[in-house]
Design an enzyme around this catalytic site. Structure first.
Site, PDB file in Angstrom:
ATOM      1  N   GLU A 183       0.812  -1.220   0.000  1.00  0.00           N
ATOM      2  CA  GLU A 183       0.000   0.000   0.000  1.00  0.00           C
ATOM      3  C   GLU A 183       0.849   1.277   0.000  1.00  0.00           C
ATOM      4  O   GLU A 183       0.501   2.247  -0.668  1.00  0.00           O
ATOM      5  CB  GLU A 183      -0.904  -0.016   1.230  1.00  0.00           C
ATOM      6  CG  GLU A 183      -1.917   1.080   1.290  1.00  0.00           C
ATOM      7  CD  GLU A 183      -2.880   0.903   2.453  1.00  0.00           C
ATOM      8  OE1 GLU A 183      -3.129   1.897   3.143  1.00  0.00           O
ATOM      9  OE2 GLU A 183      -3.357  -0.220   2.672  1.00  0.00           O
ATOM     10  N   ASP A 184       1.948   1.267   0.726  1.00  0.00           N
ATOM     11  CA  ASP A 184       2.684   2.512   0.963  1.00  0.00           C
ATOM     12  C   ASP A 184       4.098   2.574   0.386  1.00  0.00           C
ATOM     13  O   ASP A 184       4.802   3.564   0.602  1.00  0.00           O
ATOM     14  CB  ASP A 184       2.772   2.773   2.474  1.00  0.00           C
ATOM     15  CG  ASP A 184       1.415   3.085   3.079  1.00  0.00           C
ATOM     16  OD1 ASP A 184       0.491   3.474   2.345  1.00  0.00           O
ATOM     17  OD2 ASP A 184       1.273   2.918   4.305  1.00  0.00           O
ATOM     18  N   ASP A 228      -3.892  -3.023  13.910  1.00  0.00           N
ATOM     19  CA  ASP A 228      -3.497  -1.832  13.154  1.00  0.00           C
ATOM     20  C   ASP A 228      -4.236  -0.603  13.669  1.00  0.00           C
ATOM     21  O   ASP A 228      -3.634   0.459  13.887  1.00  0.00           O
ATOM     22  CB  ASP A 228      -3.791  -2.069  11.669  1.00  0.00           C
ATOM     23  CG  ASP A 228      -3.340  -0.932  10.775  1.00  0.00           C
ATOM     24  OD1 ASP A 228      -2.245  -0.393  10.982  1.00  0.00           O
ATOM     25  OD2 ASP A 228      -4.098  -0.601   9.840  1.00  0.00           O
TER      26      ASP A 228
END
Length: 168
Positions: free
Chosen positions: A65-66, A122
Site C-alpha cells: 500500500e505505501d 493496526d
C-alpha cells in the site's frame, strides 16, 4: 520455532528496507517501521497470536500500500499465504481517500479471522498515535472524525479475539 523466528526477522528487514525513507504522520515523526513492529507486538502480547503467517503479514501489511513493493516480491519471499493476508488488508490507493475509508467499513465483517485480527491491531496502533502524538496539522475535529471512523471499522471486525477487542 527457529524457522519462525528466521521468517519474522526476514520480514522485519524487508519491511525496514521498504519503509526506510518514510516517517509516521505523528507529532514525533517517528520512523515508519515502528508502526508495523507495533502491530505485530500487539498481536503477540495482547491477542496471544503465535501464527508465523499472521505475524509476518503484520510486519509487511503496509508495504504494498505505501511503498513500491509488488505482490510478486511478497509472494516470492514469504509465500502465497502471507501475500493473501497482506492483500486482504491493503487499500486500493487508486481510489479517493473517502471511498477507501468507506470500503474498509463495508468490507470489515467479510474479512478472514486473521485479517480481522490484523486490522484491529493496526487500528489500536493508529489510535494510540492519534491520541498520544497527533499530527500537528490535525485539528481536534479531524482527530475525532478519525476515531469515530475507526470505531465503525472495528465494529465490523469484532468476534475474533476478546482481549484485542477490549484493548481497542
Amino acid at each position: 520455532m527457529d524457522e519462525s523466528i528466521g521468517v519474522l526477522l526476514k520480514a522485519l528487514r524487508f519491511a525496514a528496507e521498504k519503509h526506510s525513507d518514510q516517517r509516521r504522520k505523528n507529532a514525533k515523526a517517528s520512523p515508519y517501521i515502528n508502526h508495523p513492529i507495533h502491530v505485530a507486538q500487539i498481536l503477540w502480547e495482547v491477542a496471544g497470536v503465535r501464527d508465523e503467517t499472521l505475524l509476518s503479514a503484520a510486519i509487511l501489511h503496509d508495504t504494498i500500500e505505501d511503498t513500491a513493493t509488488t505482490p510478486e516480491e511478497i509472494e516470492s519471499q514469504f509465500g502465497p499465504d502471507v501475500l493473501a493476508l497482506v492483500l486482504e488488508v491493503t487499500d486500493d490507493k487508486s481510489l479517493p481517500k473517502q471511498k477507501r475509508k468507506q470500503l474498509q467499513v463495508e468490507h470489515a465483517p467479510h474479512k478472514s479471522d486473521k485479517a480481522k485480527l490484523l486490522k484491529i491491531a493496526d487500528k489500536i496502533s493508529n489510535v494510540g498515535d492519534i491520541i498520544n502524538w497527533p499530527p500537528k496539522d490535525w485539528s481536534l475535529q479531524r482527530r475525532q472524525e478519525y476515531l469515530l471512523w475507526t470505531e465503525k471499522v472495528v465494529a465490523g471486525l469484532r468476534g475474533v479475539n476478546e482481549k484485542l477487542e477490549s484493548r481497542y
